[in-house]
Design a protein around this motif. Structure first.
Motif, short mmCIF file in Angstrom:
data_model
loop_
_atom_site.label_atom_id
_atom_site.label_comp_id
_atom_site.label_asym_id
_atom_site.label_seq_id
_atom_site.Cartn_x
_atom_site.Cartn_y
_atom_site.Cartn_z
N ALA A 191 -5.96 -8.72 3.08
CA ALA A 191 -6.43 -8.24 1.77
C ALA A 191 -6.23 -9.28 0.68
N ASP A 192 -5.29 -10.21 0.88
CA ASP A 192 -5.01 -11.26 -0.11
C ASP A 192 -5.97 -12.45 0.01
N LEU A 193 -6.67 -12.55 1.12
CA LEU A 193 -7.43 -13.77 1.40
C LEU A 193 -8.53 -14.08 0.38
N PRO A 194 -9.29 -13.12 -0.09
CA PRO A 194 -10.30 -13.48 -1.11
C PRO A 194 -9.67 -14.09 -2.36
N ALA A 195 -8.59 -13.49 -2.86
CA ALA A 195 -7.93 -14.01 -4.06
C ALA A 195 -7.28 -15.35 -3.77
N ALA A 196 -6.68 -15.50 -2.59
CA ALA A 196 -6.02 -16.76 -2.24
C ALA A 196 -7.04 -17.89 -2.12
N ALA A 197 -8.16 -17.63 -1.47
CA ALA A 197 -9.20 -18.65 -1.32
C ALA A 197 -9.77 -19.05 -2.68
N SER A 198 -9.97 -18.08 -3.54
CA SER A 198 -10.49 -18.36 -4.88
C SER A 198 -9.50 -19.19 -5.68
N LEU A 199 -8.23 -18.81 -5.64
CA LEU A 199 -7.19 -19.55 -6.35
C LEU A 199 -7.09 -20.97 -5.82
N MET A 200 -7.12 -21.12 -4.51
CA MET A 200 -7.02 -22.44 -3.92
C MET A 200 -8.21 -23.32 -4.30
N ARG A 201 -9.39 -22.74 -4.30
CA ARG A 201 -10.58 -23.52 -4.67
C ARG A 201 -10.47 -24.00 -6.12
N GLU A 202 -10.14 -23.08 -7.02
CA GLU A 202 -10.05 -23.42 -8.44
C GLU A 202 -9.02 -24.52 -8.68
N LEU A 203 -7.84 -24.36 -8.10
CA LEU A 203 -6.76 -25.32 -8.34
C LEU A 203 -7.01 -26.65 -7.64
N SER A 204 -7.56 -26.60 -6.43
CA SER A 204 -7.80 -27.86 -5.72
C SER A 204 -8.88 -28.68 -6.42
N LEU A 205 -9.90 -28.02 -6.97
CA LEU A 205 -10.92 -28.77 -7.70
C LEU A 205 -10.33 -29.47 -8.92
N GLU A 206 -9.40 -28.82 -9.60
CA GLU A 206 -8.80 -29.41 -10.80
C GLU A 206 -7.72 -30.44 -10.49
N PHE A 207 -6.89 -30.16 -9.50
CA PHE A 207 -5.69 -30.97 -9.32
C PHE A 207 -5.69 -31.90 -8.10
N ILE A 208 -6.64 -31.74 -7.18
CA ILE A 208 -6.62 -32.55 -5.97
C ILE A 208 -7.94 -33.28 -5.76
N LEU A 209 -9.03 -32.54 -5.76
CA LEU A 209 -10.31 -33.07 -5.28
C LEU A 209 -11.03 -33.98 -6.25
N HIS A 210 -10.64 -33.99 -7.50
CA HIS A 210 -11.29 -34.85 -8.48
C HIS A 210 -11.05 -36.33 -8.19
N MET A 224 0.59 -24.78 -0.89
CA MET A 224 1.33 -24.08 -1.93
C MET A 224 0.51 -24.19 -3.21
N PHE A 225 0.06 -23.04 -3.68
CA PHE A 225 -0.75 -22.98 -4.88
C PHE A 225 -0.23 -21.86 -5.76
N VAL A 226 -0.11 -22.14 -7.05
CA VAL A 226 0.34 -21.15 -8.03
C VAL A 226 -0.67 -21.12 -9.16
N ASP A 227 -1.09 -19.91 -9.52
CA ASP A 227 -2.04 -19.72 -10.61
C ASP A 227 -1.52 -20.44 -11.86
N LYS A 228 -2.42 -21.12 -12.57
CA LYS A 228 -2.02 -21.91 -13.74
C LYS A 228 -1.29 -21.08 -14.80
N VAL A 229 -1.63 -19.81 -14.94
CA VAL A 229 -0.94 -18.99 -15.95
C VAL A 229 0.52 -18.79 -15.61
N HIS A 230 0.90 -19.09 -14.36
CA HIS A 230 2.29 -18.93 -13.93
C HIS A 230 3.00 -20.27 -13.70
N HIS A 231 2.33 -21.39 -14.01
CA HIS A 231 3.00 -22.69 -13.86
C HIS A 231 4.22 -22.74 -14.77
#
Length: 155
Positions: free
Chosen positions: A9-28, A81-88
């Motif tokens: 049940a967590d997978l959609p939110a986890a995949a979305s969070l990972m995509r958003e954060l990886s685009l900003e912090f890794i893949l650029h 390991m990914f943490v939503d930016k609002v919780h950094h």
């Protein structure tokens, strides 16, 4: 904050969070092809496949929502390991790490852990006790820093 095993049940939110954060912090830092490969491999189906293959995932939940997650492969390698930016900066990464570390130790890990940290995450892992074991590397267009935590050497 609740730290618990991650579920389907967590997978959609986890995949979305990972995509958003990886685009900003890794893949650029890499190529468009590398980013496309990474996001395809780490989508919802990819995460489900990693779980099915034995990678252990834990979720951090705050107010009923996924705040972050961590994954251990082989009971010793921090794979995600990914943490939503609002919780950094609020201790979520540390709480996830401590939970995963304790669980790994209970399953027989002797206190040696590895991670391939993004350039952005080197400082985070450093605060958790990890040290670099090699210079920055690049594989499949993704830059990473091999790091290790040896609890016997760390103190």
């Amino acid at each position: 904050m609740l730290i618990r095993p991650m579920t389907d049940a967590d997978l959609p939110a986890a995949a979305s969070l990972m995509r958003e954060l990886s685009l900003e912090f890794i893949l650029h830092e890499g190529s468009a092809d590398a980013a496309a490969f990474f996001t395809a491999e780490n989508d919802e189906a990819g995460l489900r496949g990693f779980m099915a293959a034995g990678t252990v995932y834990y979720a951090a939940e705050i107010d009923g929502a996924l705040a972050g997650f961590i994954a251990l492969r082989g009971n010793s390698h921090v794979y995600h390991m990914f943490v939503d930016k609002v919780h950094h900066g609020k201790g979520v990464a540390r709480a996830l790490w401590e939970h995963a570390r304790r669980q790994a130790r209970e399953r027989g890990n002797r206190g040696v852990f590895t991670v391939n940290a993004s350039n952005y995450a080197v400082a985070v892992y450093g605060r958790l006790g990890f040290v670099r074991t090699a210079p920055t590397q690049c594989k499949n267009g993704i830059f990473f820093n091999p790091m290790q935590l040896d609890e016997a050497a760390h103190g």
